[in-house]
Design a protein around this motif. Structure first.
Motif, mmCIF file in Angstrom:
data_model
loop_
_atom_site.group_PDB
_atom_site.id
_atom_site.type_symbol
_atom_site.label_atom_id
_atom_site.label_comp_id
_atom_site.label_asym_id
_atom_site.label_seq_id
_atom_site.Cartn_x
_atom_site.Cartn_y
_atom_site.Cartn_z
ATOM 1 N N VAL A 76 0.832 -1.194 0.000
ATOM 2 C CA VAL A 76 0.000 0.000 0.000
ATOM 3 C C VAL A 76 0.873 1.252 0.000
ATOM 4 O O VAL A 76 2.019 1.192 0.447
ATOM 5 N N PRO A 77 0.355 2.348 -0.495
ATOM 6 C CA PRO A 77 -0.975 2.557 -1.055
ATOM 7 C C PRO A 77 -1.086 2.008 -2.471
ATOM 8 O O PRO A 77 -0.113 1.994 -3.218
ATOM 9 N N VAL A 78 -2.286 1.553 -2.802
ATOM 10 C CA VAL A 78 -2.597 1.118 -4.160
ATOM 11 C C VAL A 78 -3.768 1.967 -4.638
ATOM 12 O O VAL A 78 -4.772 2.084 -3.950
ATOM 13 N N VAL A 79 -3.631 2.543 -5.828
ATOM 14 C CA VAL A 79 -4.608 3.494 -6.343
ATOM 15 C C VAL A 79 -5.270 2.954 -7.607
ATOM 16 O O VAL A 79 -4.598 2.424 -8.497
ATOM 17 N N LEU A 85 -6.500 -0.085 -12.384
ATOM 18 C CA LEU A 85 -5.327 -0.052 -11.518
ATOM 19 C C LEU A 85 -4.302 0.928 -12.069
ATOM 20 O O LEU A 85 -3.882 0.816 -13.217
ATOM 21 N N VAL A 86 -3.932 1.910 -11.254
ATOM 22 C CA VAL A 86 -2.838 2.814 -11.602
ATOM 23 C C VAL A 86 -1.554 2.251 -11.013
ATOM 24 O O VAL A 86 -0.535 2.178 -11.676
ATOM 25 N N GLY A 87 -1.610 1.844 -9.755
ATOM 26 C CA GLY A 87 -0.445 1.256 -9.113
ATOM 27 C C GLY A 87 -0.208 1.836 -7.745
ATOM 28 O O GLY A 87 -1.107 2.397 -7.116
ATOM 29 N N SER A 88 1.038 1.729 -7.318
ATOM 30 C CA SER A 88 1.385 2.221 -5.992
ATOM 31 C C SER A 88 1.984 3.621 -6.103
ATOM 32 O O SER A 88 1.883 4.283 -7.132
ATOM 33 N N MET A 89 2.588 4.072 -5.030
ATOM 34 C CA MET A 89 3.056 5.455 -4.902
ATOM 35 C C MET A 89 3.938 5.881 -6.072
ATOM 36 O O MET A 89 3.741 6.960 -6.627
ATOM 37 N N ASP A 90 4.889 5.047 -6.453
ATOM 38 C CA ASP A 90 5.828 5.441 -7.503
ATOM 39 C C ASP A 90 5.135 5.701 -8.840
ATOM 40 O O ASP A 90 5.442 6.656 -9.543
ATOM 41 N N ARG A 91 4.160 4.875 -9.175
ATOM 42 C CA ARG A 91 3.437 5.061 -10.448
ATOM 43 C C ARG A 91 2.572 6.316 -10.427
ATOM 44 O O ARG A 91 2.529 7.056 -11.401
ATOM 45 N N VAL A 92 1.887 6.543 -9.315
ATOM 46 C CA VAL A 92 1.035 7.734 -9.215
ATOM 47 C C VAL A 92 1.890 8.994 -9.303
ATOM 48 O O VAL A 92 1.551 9.942 -10.026
ATOM 49 N N LEU A 93 3.009 9.012 -8.599
ATOM 50 C CA LEU A 93 3.884 10.185 -8.650
ATOM 51 C C LEU A 93 4.483 10.367 -10.039
ATOM 52 O O LEU A 93 4.641 11.505 -10.503
#
Length: 113
Positions: A76-79, A85-93
């Protein structure tokens, strides 16, 4: 039982424009929630540590992310945005930095401006 949790994760993820699977004591989860709220997005947050089936849901999220069951990496976090599915923190950022996060949020109906 795990397949049921996978279905539950997919169902919950598709019920709102932005869904975050989180753990209430996780600082990265808090940062993710603040990012979206700061953008004017009101995400639906599912706190896995407050759900009786949270551990099973976490394993289902690990499978969705492609992480092995025996990994020590944080799940987590998973967005999910628009049910995808976008992904976790690294993908969202990465999406945020590249300028593709806002269009994705608009397309999902999470932002109107």
């Amino acid at each position: 039982m795990e397949e049921d949790q996978m279905e539950r994760v997919v169902r919950l993820a598709s019920q709102s424009a932005v869904v975050i699977f989180s753990v209430s004591s996780c600082c990265m989860c808090h940062a993710m929630k603040r990012l979206f709220c700061g953008m004017g997005v009101n995400p639906t947050v599912h706190e896995l540590d407050q759900d009786p089936k949270g551990k099973d849901m976490e394993r289902a999220l690990m499978r969705l992310l492609g992480n092995g069951i025996n990994t020590t990496a944080a799940v987590v976090p998973v967005v999910f945005i628009g049910g995808k599915l976008v992904g976790s923190m690294d993908r969202v950022l990465a999406f945020h930095i590249s300028g593709t996060l806002v269009p994705l949020l608009k397309q999902a109906g999470a932002l109107w401006l």
